[in-house]
Design a protein around this motif. Structure first.
Motif, PDB file in Angstrom:
ATOM      1  N   ASP A 148      42.537  42.012  43.480  1.00 35.77           N
ATOM      2  CA  ASP A 148      41.716  42.441  44.622  1.00 35.77           C
ATOM      3  C   ASP A 148      42.555  42.431  45.909  1.00 35.77           C
ATOM      4  O   ASP A 148      42.497  43.368  46.711  1.00 35.77           O
ATOM      5  N   SER A 149      43.325  41.351  46.097  1.00 33.77           N
ATOM      6  CA  SER A 149      44.139  41.215  47.298  1.00 33.77           C
ATOM      7  C   SER A 149      45.205  42.303  47.373  1.00 33.77           C
ATOM      8  O   SER A 149      45.438  42.881  48.436  1.00 33.77           O
ATOM      9  N   ALA A 150      45.832  42.598  46.239  1.00 36.71           N
ATOM     10  CA  ALA A 150      46.840  43.663  46.207  1.00 36.71           C
ATOM     11  C   ALA A 150      46.209  45.013  46.561  1.00 36.71           C
ATOM     12  O   ALA A 150      46.791  45.809  47.292  1.00 36.71           O
ATOM     13  N   VAL A 187      53.914  39.154  48.148  1.00 39.11           N
ATOM     14  CA  VAL A 187      53.026  38.111  47.614  1.00 39.11           C
ATOM     15  C   VAL A 187      51.595  38.406  48.056  1.00 39.11           C
ATOM     16  O   VAL A 187      51.317  38.547  49.242  1.00 39.11           O
ATOM     17  N   HIS A 188      50.680  38.485  47.086  1.00 40.44           N
ATOM     18  CA  HIS A 188      49.288  38.831  47.389  1.00 40.44           C
ATOM     19  C   HIS A 188      48.339  37.645  47.280  1.00 40.44           C
ATOM     20  O   HIS A 188      47.233  37.693  47.818  1.00 40.44           O
ATOM     21  N   GLY A 189      48.757  36.601  46.573  1.00 45.47           N
ATOM     22  CA  GLY A 189      47.927  35.417  46.438  1.00 45.47           C
ATOM     23  C   GLY A 189      48.777  34.161  46.461  1.00 45.47           C
ATOM     24  O   GLY A 189      49.904  34.163  45.951  1.00 45.47           O
ATOM     25  N   ILE A 190      48.242  33.099  47.082  1.00 42.97           N
ATOM     26  CA  ILE A 190      48.943  31.813  47.144  1.00 42.97           C
ATOM     27  C   ILE A 190      48.005  30.736  46.607  1.00 42.97           C
ATOM     28  O   ILE A 190      46.857  30.624  47.042  1.00 42.97           O
ATOM     29  N   LEU A 191      48.513  29.953  45.668  1.00 42.39           N
ATOM     30  CA  LEU A 191      47.746  28.851  45.098  1.00 42.39           C
ATOM     31  C   LEU A 191      48.545  27.565  45.258  1.00 42.39           C
ATOM     32  O   LEU A 191      49.676  27.472  44.777  1.00 42.39           O
ATOM     33  N   LEU A 192      47.973  26.600  45.970  1.00 45.59           N
ATOM     34  CA  LEU A 192      48.564  25.268  46.061  1.00 45.59           C
ATOM     35  C   LEU A 192      47.874  24.382  45.041  1.00 45.59           C
ATOM     36  O   LEU A 192      46.670  24.138  45.142  1.00 45.59           O
ATOM     37  N   GLN A 193      48.638  23.948  44.042  1.00 44.25           N
ATOM     38  CA  GLN A 193      48.050  23.162  42.957  1.00 44.25           C
ATOM     39  C   GLN A 193      47.606  21.793  43.459  1.00 44.25           C
ATOM     40  O   GLN A 193      48.366  21.079  44.102  1.00 44.25           O
TER      41      GLN A 193
END
Length: 279
Positions: A272-274, A91-97
């Motif tokens: 970008d994170s990856a 997992v490269h990005g985490i989004l909390l809605q």
């Protein structure tokens, strides 16, 4: 002077076109960028946003993990979910809605996201780095506004930019980003006196106040650049589009302005994170 419609769909497509080759290169090296979205509860608007983000990922070849937690989820349970995603190397990005149900400490949950995976720019550390000019992942809507300005080659240096709104993921960070590009920035809000008089001085206007059709064309300087970041029921922005169109030299439509670019910036930050290969 010819009026410019700042078409967000064009800008968003340009970003996605640039991402395709980068994603292929990562995949050739055994890495597929992956965005995890966390939805707590059953807010219909939030469900729609999460679905849109997932579809956008799929079209580009980005993996999308959707974590849907029940309405009664506690802060501790949400923090545990975030911890698991932080520790997942795929997992490269985490989004909390946003928003989360009232019983959850939203700020605590945002702060739990690993800054290396904070692709939506919600942590206080990410905000601080953005303000200081070296943040990797600014909040996506402010980043989208800056990308539109860049795409249309709108000069900011020495210009007076007025931001109407001071939320921690929109008004405040976009003010910092504009300041970093040498604009002179005035940040206004619900307590600001004489707002129309201040807007009359603005070369650049960012509407981020969360009130439909709030900003009127009669408040604007002739020929100003107007960027509407408002998301209100019925696809209505924070500006009165018809009257602002008459006064502005350049303006974002709603829909089709800042919104599509916001999603593209989320995808870009995930890629970008990856590429940063920190995990």
């Amino acid at each position: 002077m010819e009026k410019i419609i700042l078409d967000g769909n064009v800008v968003a497509q340009n970003i996605k076109d640039q991402l395709k080759g980068r994603i292929e290169s990562l995949q050739n090296n055994g890495i597929t960028p992956c965005l995890a979205t966390i939805l707590v509860g059953n807010n219909p608007s939030s469900e729609t946003y999460v679905r849109m983000k997932g579809n956008a990922c799929k079209k580009l070849g980005i993996n999308s993990i959707r974590v849907h937690l029940p309405e009664e989820t506690t802060t501790i349970e949400l923090l545990e979910t975030i911890r698991e995603l932080n520790e997942d190397p795929t997992v490269h990005g985490i989004l909390l809605q946003h928003p989360v149900p009232a019983q959850i400490d939203e700020r605590m949950a945002f702060e739990a996201i690993d800054i290396r995976k904070d692709v939506d720019g919600v942590t206080s550390a990410g905000y601080g780095q953005t303000a200081l000019g070296f943040g990797n992942y600014p909040s996506c809507t402010p980043a989208a506004i800056m990308e539109i300005i860049k795409y249309y080659k709108i000069s900011l240096e020495g210009k007076h930019a007025v931001v109407v709104g001071r939320s921690p993921i929109l008004g405040k960070p976009v003010s910092a980003l504009l300041l970093n590009e040498n604009a002179t920035v005035t940040t206004c809000h619900s307590k600001t006196a004489n707002l129309p008089d201040i807007l009359k001085q603005a070369d650049i206007v960012v509407a981020a106040v969360g009130k439909p059709k709030f900003i009127q064309g009669s408040w604007l300087k002739e020929g100003s650049v107007v960027l509407d970041a408002g998301y209100n029921k019925g696809n209505i922005g924070d500006i009165d589009y018809e009257s602002c169109y008459e006064a502005a030299g350049a303006i974002t439509p709603v829909p089709g302005g800042v919104g599509p670019v916001t999603i593209s910036m989320l995808l870009k930050h995930t890629v970008d994170s990856a590429e940063n290969n920190l995990f």
